[in-house]
Design a protein around this motif. Structure first.
Motif, PDB file in Angstrom:
ATOM      1  N   GLN A  13       2.532  -1.808  -0.725  1.00  0.00           N
ATOM      2  CA  GLN A  13       3.388  -1.392  -1.949  1.00  0.00           C
ATOM      3  C   GLN A  13       4.512  -1.347  -1.496  1.00  0.00           C
ATOM      4  N   ARG A  16       5.695  -4.092   1.125  1.00  0.00           N
ATOM      5  CA  ARG A  16       5.487  -5.567   0.521  1.00  0.00           C
ATOM      6  C   ARG A  16       7.118  -5.294   0.031  1.00  0.00           C
ATOM      7  N   ARG A  17       7.427  -3.818  -0.802  1.00  0.00           N
ATOM      8  CA  ARG A  17       9.051  -4.102  -0.886  1.00  0.00           C
ATOM      9  C   ARG A  17      10.181  -4.294   0.006  1.00  0.00           C
ATOM     10  N   ASP A  21      13.017  -6.871   0.106  1.00  0.00           N
ATOM     11  CA  ASP A  21      14.195  -6.783   0.343  1.00  0.00           C
ATOM     12  C   ASP A  21      15.046  -7.060   1.411  1.00  0.00           C
ATOM     13  N   ASP A  68      10.498 -10.691  -9.063  1.00  0.00           N
ATOM     14  CA  ASP A  68      10.537  -9.679  -9.269  1.00  0.00           C
ATOM     15  C   ASP A  68      12.065  -9.529 -10.582  1.00  0.00           C
TER      16      ASP A  68
END
Length: 221
Positions: A13, A16-17, A21, A68
């Protein structure tokens, strides 16, 4: 079926973030053309296969950024849970502009990229997201019918998609710098109210005409 350890899930996670970004930064700096998987992998400190494994193709990365935004909107709309019907539809627009303005460098770039993603013939990465966004308006329309503000003569899904397409065009014009935020917001509410007027009852029509007036005044300047 083996359960993935919690530490590994958290690591996935986090990567992935970081990828998303960095994708937002690349879009903001150079647009859709600057977002290559090779460049993204370098900025995020991962490999190209990792991007494919965690998210997918280049267009899937852009779609994930849209997803998102919808996730954040769901959270904000949940805080406005008493809002139903017309008020829910209004809340979707209010929350959208608050989110996009707060993260303008990300979402301006995302909206400018949507046409590029949409012409990709190999996959329809945005289709499920548009259906999800349309569902927000479909629920609001169904609630307005139940409340007696809409007649229900028009199909909620078709009406919801008509509203969504009008809003998307407004968001894209804002992202391109063609509309200042106050004019974009006025156009978004105007599009919503005009669409709902097509199916309004007498009571709903009175409400919608009263609410459209201030936005109409902004657009007539």
């Amino acid at each position: 079926m083996l359960e993935i350890p919690a530490a590994r899930v958290a690591n996935m996670q986090a990567r992935r973030r970081r990828i998303l970004d960095e994708a937002a930064n690349l879009l903001a700096e150079g647009g859709y053309g600057a977002l290559t998987l090779r460049a993204l992998a370098g900025h995020a400190g991962v490999t190209v296969p990792t991007i494919y494994n965690l998210i997918g193709s280049k267009d899937a990365v852009v779609a994930a950024l849209v997803g998102d935004a919808l996730d954040r909107m769901d959270v904000e709309l949940a805080r406005l849970s008493p809002a139903r019907g017309i008020e829910r539809a209004e809340a979707v627009i209010t929350v959208s502009f608050a989110l996009f303005s707060a993260h303008q460098h990300i979402y301006c770039s995302v909206f400018r990229s949507l046409d590029d993603v949409g012409i990709n013939r190999e996959e329809n990465a945005l289709g499920p997201l548009f259906r999800r966004a349309g569902a927000m308006h479909e629920l609001a329309i169904s609630e307005a019918v139940e409340a007696g503000f809409l007649r229900g003569r028009l199909q909620p899904l078709a009406l919801a998609h008509n509203i969504l397409h009008a809003l998307m065009e407004t968001f894209k014009l804002w992202a391109l710098g063609a509309l200042p935020v106050d004019i974009a917001r006025a156009r978004a509410f105007y599009a919503l109210y005009v669409s709902l007027l097509a199916d309004a009852t007498k009571a709903g029509r009175a409400i919608l005409l009263a609410r459209i007036a201030p936005y109409e005044a902004v657009l007539n300047v």
